[in-house]
Design a protein around this motif. Structure first.
Motif, PDB file in Angstrom:
ATOM      1  N   GLY A   1      32.296  19.497-104.182  1.00 53.29           N
ATOM      2  CA  GLY A   1      33.262  20.019-103.226  1.00 53.29           C
ATOM      3  C   GLY A   1      34.630  19.435-103.486  1.00 53.29           C
ATOM      4  N   ARG A   2      35.586  20.030-102.856  1.00 53.36           N
ATOM      5  CA  ARG A   2      36.965  19.563-102.990  1.00 53.36           C
ATOM      6  C   ARG A   2      37.350  18.810-101.727  1.00 53.36           C
ATOM      7  NH1 ARG A   2      39.618  24.337-102.512  1.00 53.36           N
ATOM      8  NH2 ARG A   2      41.585  23.248-102.665  1.00 53.36           N
ATOM      9  N   LYS A   3      38.214  17.846-101.896  1.00 52.06           N
ATOM     10  CA  LYS A   3      38.772  17.116-100.770  1.00 52.06           C
ATOM     11  C   LYS A   3      40.283  17.167-100.897  1.00 52.06           C
ATOM     12  CE  LYS A   3      35.190  13.599-100.611  1.00 52.06           C
ATOM     13  NZ  LYS A   3      34.953  12.170-100.800  1.00 52.06           N
ATOM     14  N   SER A   4      40.909  17.322 -99.776  1.00 54.95           N
ATOM     15  CA  SER A   4      42.357  17.278 -99.733  1.00 54.95           C
ATOM     16  C   SER A   4      42.732  16.054 -98.909  1.00 54.95           C
ATOM     17  CB  SER A   4      42.906  18.558 -99.093  1.00 54.95           C
ATOM     18  OG  SER A   4      44.303  18.545 -99.125  1.00 54.95           O
ATOM     19  N   VAL A   5      43.490  15.161 -99.500  1.00 53.71           N
ATOM     20  CA  VAL A   5      43.875  13.943 -98.802  1.00 53.71           C
ATOM     21  C   VAL A   5      45.385  13.895 -98.628  1.00 53.71           C
ATOM     22  CG1 VAL A   5      41.875  12.618 -99.566  1.00 53.71           C
ATOM     23  CG2 VAL A   5      43.938  12.605-100.940  1.00 53.71           C
ATOM     24  N   ALA A   6      45.804  13.257 -97.554  1.00 58.34           N
ATOM     25  CA  ALA A   6      47.232  13.114 -97.287  1.00 58.34           C
ATOM     26  C   ALA A   6      47.798  11.992 -98.144  1.00 58.34           C
ATOM     27  CB  ALA A   6      47.458  12.817 -95.813  1.00 58.34           C
ATOM     28  N   THR A   7      48.991  12.210 -98.623  1.00 58.42           N
ATOM     29  CA  THR A   7      49.683  11.209 -99.415  1.00 58.42           C
ATOM     30  C   THR A   7      51.176  11.312 -99.135  1.00 58.42           C
ATOM     31  OG1 THR A   7      49.958  10.297-101.638  1.00 58.42           O
ATOM     32  CG2 THR A   7      49.937  12.688-101.454  1.00 58.42           C
ATOM     33  N   SER A   8      51.906  10.310 -99.504  1.00 59.75           N
ATOM     34  CA  SER A   8      53.350  10.323 -99.322  1.00 59.75           C
ATOM     35  C   SER A   8      54.013  10.347-100.686  1.00 59.75           C
ATOM     36  CB  SER A   8      53.788   9.080 -98.543  1.00 59.75           C
ATOM     37  OG  SER A   8      55.187   9.051 -98.428  1.00 59.75           O
ATOM     38  N   ILE A   9      54.813  11.372-100.913  1.00 61.91           N
ATOM     39  CA  ILE A   9      55.562  11.499-102.154  1.00 61.91           C
ATOM     40  C   ILE A   9      57.033  11.536-101.787  1.00 61.91           C
ATOM     41  CG2 ILE A   9      56.000  12.914-104.190  1.00 61.91           C
ATOM     42  CD1 ILE A   9      53.114  13.949-103.922  1.00 61.91           C
ATOM     43  N   ASP A  10      57.781  10.557-102.251  1.00 59.53           N
ATOM     44  CA  ASP A  10      59.203  10.434-101.934  1.00 59.53           C
ATOM     45  C   ASP A  10      59.443  10.432-100.432  1.00 59.53           C
ATOM     46  OD1 ASP A  10      59.839  10.368-104.647  1.00 59.53           O
ATOM     47  OD2 ASP A  10      60.081  12.544-104.756  1.00 59.53           O
TER      48      ASP A  10
ATOM     49  N   LYS B   1      47.082  16.072-101.594  1.00 65.19           N
ATOM     50  CA  LYS B   1      46.680  16.082-102.995  1.00 65.19           C
ATOM     51  C   LYS B   1      45.168  16.212-103.062  1.00 65.19           C
ATOM     52  CE  LYS B   1      45.923  11.325-104.306  1.00 65.19           C
ATOM     53  NZ  LYS B   1      46.190  10.326-105.292  1.00 65.19           N
ATOM     54  N   GLU B   2      44.721  16.681-104.190  1.00 60.13           N
ATOM     55  CA  GLU B   2      43.302  16.895-104.438  1.00 60.13           C
ATOM     56  C   GLU B   2      42.610  15.557-104.683  1.00 60.13           C
ATOM     57  OE1 GLU B   2      40.539  20.034-104.712  1.00 60.13           O
ATOM     58  OE2 GLU B   2      42.689  20.296-104.640  1.00 60.13           O
ATOM     59  N   ALA B   3      41.370  15.461-104.260  1.00 57.08           N
ATOM     60  CA  ALA B   3      40.569  14.259-104.489  1.00 57.08           C
ATOM     61  C   ALA B   3      39.107  14.672-104.577  1.00 57.08           C
ATOM     62  CB  ALA B   3      40.784  13.259-103.365  1.00 57.08           C
ATOM     63  N   GLY B   4      38.256  13.713-104.823  1.00 54.46           N
ATOM     64  CA  GLY B   4      36.828  13.987-104.881  1.00 54.46           C
ATOM     65  C   GLY B   4      36.286  13.801-106.282  1.00 54.46           C
ATOM     66  N   GLN B   5      34.982  13.618-106.369  1.00 59.02           N
ATOM     67  CA  GLN B   5      34.356  13.320-107.647  1.00 59.02           C
ATOM     68  C   GLN B   5      34.446  14.458-108.652  1.00 59.02           C
ATOM     69  OE1 GLN B   5      30.445  11.591-106.963  1.00 59.02           O
ATOM     70  NE2 GLN B   5      30.845  10.210-108.656  1.00 59.02           N
ATOM     71  N   VAL B   6      34.248  15.688-108.216  1.00 64.66           N
ATOM     72  CA  VAL B   6      34.316  16.804-109.170  1.00 64.66           C
ATOM     73  C   VAL B   6      35.736  16.940-109.711  1.00 64.66           C
ATOM     74  CG1 VAL B   6      34.715  18.692-107.518  1.00 64.66           C
ATOM     75  CG2 VAL B   6      33.570  19.160-109.655  1.00 64.66           C
ATOM     76  N   PHE B   7      36.732  16.761-108.848  1.00 69.70           N
ATOM     77  CA  PHE B   7      38.126  16.814-109.288  1.00 69.70           C
ATOM     78  C   PHE B   7      38.407  15.705-110.301  1.00 69.70           C
ATOM     79  CE2 PHE B   7      42.306  14.842-108.677  1.00 69.70           C
ATOM     80  CZ  PHE B   7      43.109  15.832-109.208  1.00 69.70           C
ATOM     81  N   GLU B   8      37.979  14.485-109.990  1.00 72.43           N
ATOM     82  CA  GLU B   8      38.221  13.355-110.893  1.00 72.43           C
ATOM     83  C   GLU B   8      37.512  13.557-112.231  1.00 72.43           C
ATOM     84  OE1 GLU B   8      40.379  10.935-110.485  1.00 72.43           O
ATOM     85  OE2 GLU B   8      40.899  11.610-108.463  1.00 72.43           O
ATOM     86  N   PHE B   9      36.293  14.089-112.194  1.00 72.58           N
ATOM     87  CA  PHE B   9      35.550  14.369-113.428  1.00 72.58           C
ATOM     88  C   PHE B   9      36.319  15.370-114.297  1.00 72.58           C
ATOM     89  CE2 PHE B   9      32.430  17.152-115.592  1.00 72.58           C
ATOM     90  CZ  PHE B   9      31.901  16.228-116.485  1.00 72.58           C
ATOM     91  N   ILE B  10      36.736  16.471-113.702  1.00 72.05           N
ATOM     92  CA  ILE B  10      37.469  17.494-114.451  1.00 72.05           C
ATOM     93  C   ILE B  10      38.776  16.928-114.996  1.00 72.05           C
ATOM     94  CG2 ILE B  10      38.733  19.683-114.206  1.00 72.05           C
ATOM     95  CD1 ILE B  10      36.468  20.596-112.304  1.00 72.05           C
TER      96      ILE B  10
END
Length: 192
Positions: free
Chosen positions: A113-122, A128-137
């Motif tokens: 599955g996909r996870k969307s996590v909050a992050t601060s950019i500037d 941003k995308e997160a999760g094991q399948v995302f990291e693997f790809i």
């Protein structure tokens, strides 16, 4: 201006060993993210079966990346030989690569599955995308993205887009199977 298509000797003689070398450098991370670390119960070093499985995984992933390049090259060759169309060239790598990488991932994982996590950019709140399948790809496509950006001067493939594409296609297939099962079940039941 026609885009240059890599030769078969370059793809198989240069790119394949390069991709394999770069993936081998990331083998511990790939081993962890693929789920094989948990499946085999430890690091692959000094265990013949684990090492051979790890090498087979790297070989398979190398083959997938090289096949994506050859699919792209064949598509560009066809486009270059036919009349030029207006607009962005069709993406042939993502539809091939996304489901293949997901299948590799799902060998040792029950789900993806996909996870969307909050992050601060500037200083601005973003997702941003997160999760094991995302990291693997993301780890697996890095050698391909290096080739795309440095040698072809193209945009890299997006791990987020590949994850979305793979999961959406898998959901579509699952819905179609469910629809066919319900249709077959409805045919079996006698009508009043």
């Amino acid at each position: 201006m026609q885009s240059e298509v890599p030769s078969q000797s370059f793809v198989w003689g240069v790119l394949a060993p390069r991709f394999q070398s770069e993936l081998t450098l990331q083998k511990s991370q790939i081993w962890l993210l693929s789920g094989l670390l948990e499946e085999y119960g430890g690091v692959a070093d000094d265990d013949f079966y684990s090492e051979s499985e790890q090498k087979a995984l790297i070989d398979e992933l190398t083959g997938l990346l090289v096949q994506a390049v050859t699919n792209e090259a064949a598509s560009r060759q066809f486009t270059n030989n036919s009349s030029r169309r207006v607009g962005r060239p069709r993406d042939v790598m993502s539809p091939y690569l996304a489901p293949e990488l997901l299948l590799v991932f799902l060998r040792c994982h029950d789900s993806a599955g996909r996870k969307s996590v909050a992050t601060s950019i500037d200083g601005k709140l973003k997702q941003k995308e997160a999760g094991q399948v995302f990291e693997f790809i993301k780890v697996v496509i890095e050698p391909l993205n290096q080739y795309l950006t440095t040698e072809l001067h193209r945009e890299p493939l997006s791990a987020s887009r590949l994850a979305r594409f793979a999961l959406a296609e898998r959901q579509s297939i699952a819905r179609e199977i469910k629809r066919k099962e319900l249709k077959a079940l409805a045919k079996k039941q006698p009508s009043p």
